[in-house]
Design an enzyme around this catalytic site. Structure first.
Site, short mmCIF file in Angstrom:
data_model
loop_
_atom_site.label_atom_id
_atom_site.label_comp_id
_atom_site.label_asym_id
_atom_site.label_seq_id
_atom_site.Cartn_x
_atom_site.Cartn_y
_atom_site.Cartn_z
N SER A 45 7.41 2.18 -3.06
CA SER A 45 7.44 3.21 -2.02
C SER A 45 8.88 3.50 -1.60
CB SER A 45 6.65 2.74 -0.80
OG SER A 45 6.94 3.60 0.28
N HIS B 102 5.86 6.06 -5.23
CA HIS B 102 5.01 6.32 -4.06
C HIS B 102 5.83 7.02 -2.98
CE1 HIS B 102 1.44 5.52 -1.57
NE2 HIS B 102 2.27 5.22 -0.58
N ASP C 264 5.74 8.61 0.80
CA ASP C 264 5.01 8.57 2.07
C ASP C 264 5.45 9.70 2.99
OD1 ASP C 264 3.37 6.14 1.93
OD2 ASP C 264 5.29 5.09 1.78
N MET D 243 4.92 11.51 6.56
CA MET D 243 4.38 11.24 7.90
C MET D 243 4.76 12.36 8.85
SD MET D 243 5.52 7.28 8.22
CE MET D 243 5.14 6.09 6.94
N HIS E 155 1.43 10.29 -0.70
CA HIS E 155 0.50 9.77 0.31
C HIS E 155 0.73 10.54 1.60
CE1 HIS E 155 -0.59 5.98 2.94
NE2 HIS E 155 -1.45 6.97 3.10
N MET F 78 0.24 11.21 5.24
CA MET F 78 -0.19 10.69 6.55
C MET F 78 0.04 11.80 7.57
SD MET F 78 1.30 6.88 6.00
CE MET F 78 2.31 7.48 4.64
N MET G 92 -5.59 1.02 2.98
CA MET G 92 -4.41 0.66 3.78
C MET G 92 -4.55 -0.79 4.21
SD MET G 92 -2.27 3.20 4.02
CE MET G 92 -1.15 2.24 5.02
N ASP H 55 -1.97 -0.54 -0.14
CA ASP H 55 -0.69 -0.08 0.40
C ASP H 55 -0.41 -0.74 1.74
OD1 ASP H 55 1.54 1.37 1.10
OD2 ASP H 55 0.52 3.30 1.27
C1 DX5 Z 1 2.89 2.77 5.39
C2 DX5 Z 1 3.11 3.43 4.07
C3 DX5 Z 1 3.45 2.48 3.01
C4 DX5 Z 1 4.74 1.76 3.21
C5 DX5 Z 1 4.57 0.39 2.60
O1 DX5 Z 1 2.41 3.67 6.30
O2 DX5 Z 1 1.97 4.12 3.66
O3 DX5 Z 1 3.44 3.09 1.72
O4 DX5 Z 1 5.84 2.40 2.62
O5 DX5 Z 1 5.66 -0.37 2.94
P1 DX5 Z 1 5.66 -1.97 2.83
O6 DX5 Z 1 5.37 -2.29 1.42
O7 DX5 Z 1 7.02 -2.33 3.28
O8 DX5 Z 1 4.58 -2.48 3.77
ZN ZN Z 2 1.90 4.84 1.49
#
Ligand code: DX5
Ligand code: ZN
Length: 222
Positions: free
Chosen positions: A8, A33, A35, A37, A66, A68, A137, A175
């Protein structure tokens, strides 16, 4: 099936993103990956289309996006255009999930649904046949570097059982808080894609950390 590893980039050095993506290119990682947000669905803002496009410019591995964010339907095409190979939306924000999944597939992307830690796997029973991937998650979404939630193993087993029954080809991604200590147990519980942020980018040798997750010792799976 051999499992996949998806570092990620949320945990990458954003001032050296090109360098970190090139590290991923050279590593045994399978996907990148990404993310996204929005500060509404989750209490944090990460980045948007321009950054995803910049990542795509250098990444030689598929982008696993991903989302969010609330109302993801409005932005699916933008993420496809930005370079997403797969798009995962959250169950909790999709009142017309079947339509959303069809839309992702029509765009030619792999369609995934993510479940927050409190969202029961059983809710997937009538949609699982349409999914390319489920993302479980293992932390509350919003931040990297959080503590892994132990109930995840049970959820992975539950989703694996549903998958065997309705959609054996479907990928199961986990994840949050994934590292060298829990990788084998997660794969044994049913995970086929390991996402890892901090355990990769905080490691002294991120490429070696990826290689370990790809071939965890004590595992016959590679
Ligand atoms: C959290 C994300 C993850 C995050 C994981 O909301 O969806 O993908 O980057 O990070 P680690 O592996 O550090 O928990
Ligand atoms: Zn993620």
């Amino acid at each position: 099936m051999n499992h996949l590893v998806a570092p990620s980039i949320l945990a990458a050095d954003f001032a050296n993103l090109q360098r970190d993506i090139e590290m991923i290119n050279q590593s045994s990682a399978d996907w990148v990956h990404v993310d996204v947000m929005d500060g509404v669905f989750v209490p944090n803002i990460s980045f948007g289309f321009p950054v995803v496009k910049a990542v795509k410019k250098y990444a030689q591995k598929p982008l696993d996006v991903h989302l969010m964010i609330v109302e993801p339907d409005h932005y699916l095409e933008n993420f496809k255009d930005a370079g997403a190979a797969g798009i995962t939306v959250h169950y909790e924000v999709c009142p017309n999930l079947h339509r959303t999944i069809q839309h992702i597939k029509e765009l030619g992307c792999r369609a995934g649904v993510a479940l927050n830690p409190h969202t029961p796997v059983a809710l997937l029973e009538d949609i699982i046949i349409d999914l390319d991937m489920v993302l479980i998650m293992s932390v509350n979404p919003g931040f990297g570097g959080q503590k892994f939630i132990g109930n995840t193993y049970k959820k992975l087993k539950d989703v694996k059982a549903l998958s065997r029954r309705y959609n054996p080809e479907m990928l199961i991604e986990v994840d949050g808080g994934v590292d060298e200590h829990n990788a084998v147990k997660l794969i044994d519980a049913g995970a086929s894609v390991l996402v890892a942020g901090n355990s990769v980018f905080s490691a002294p040798d991120p490429s070696a950390a990826i290689a370990y997750l790809k071939h965890p010792s004590g595992s016959s799976r590679s």
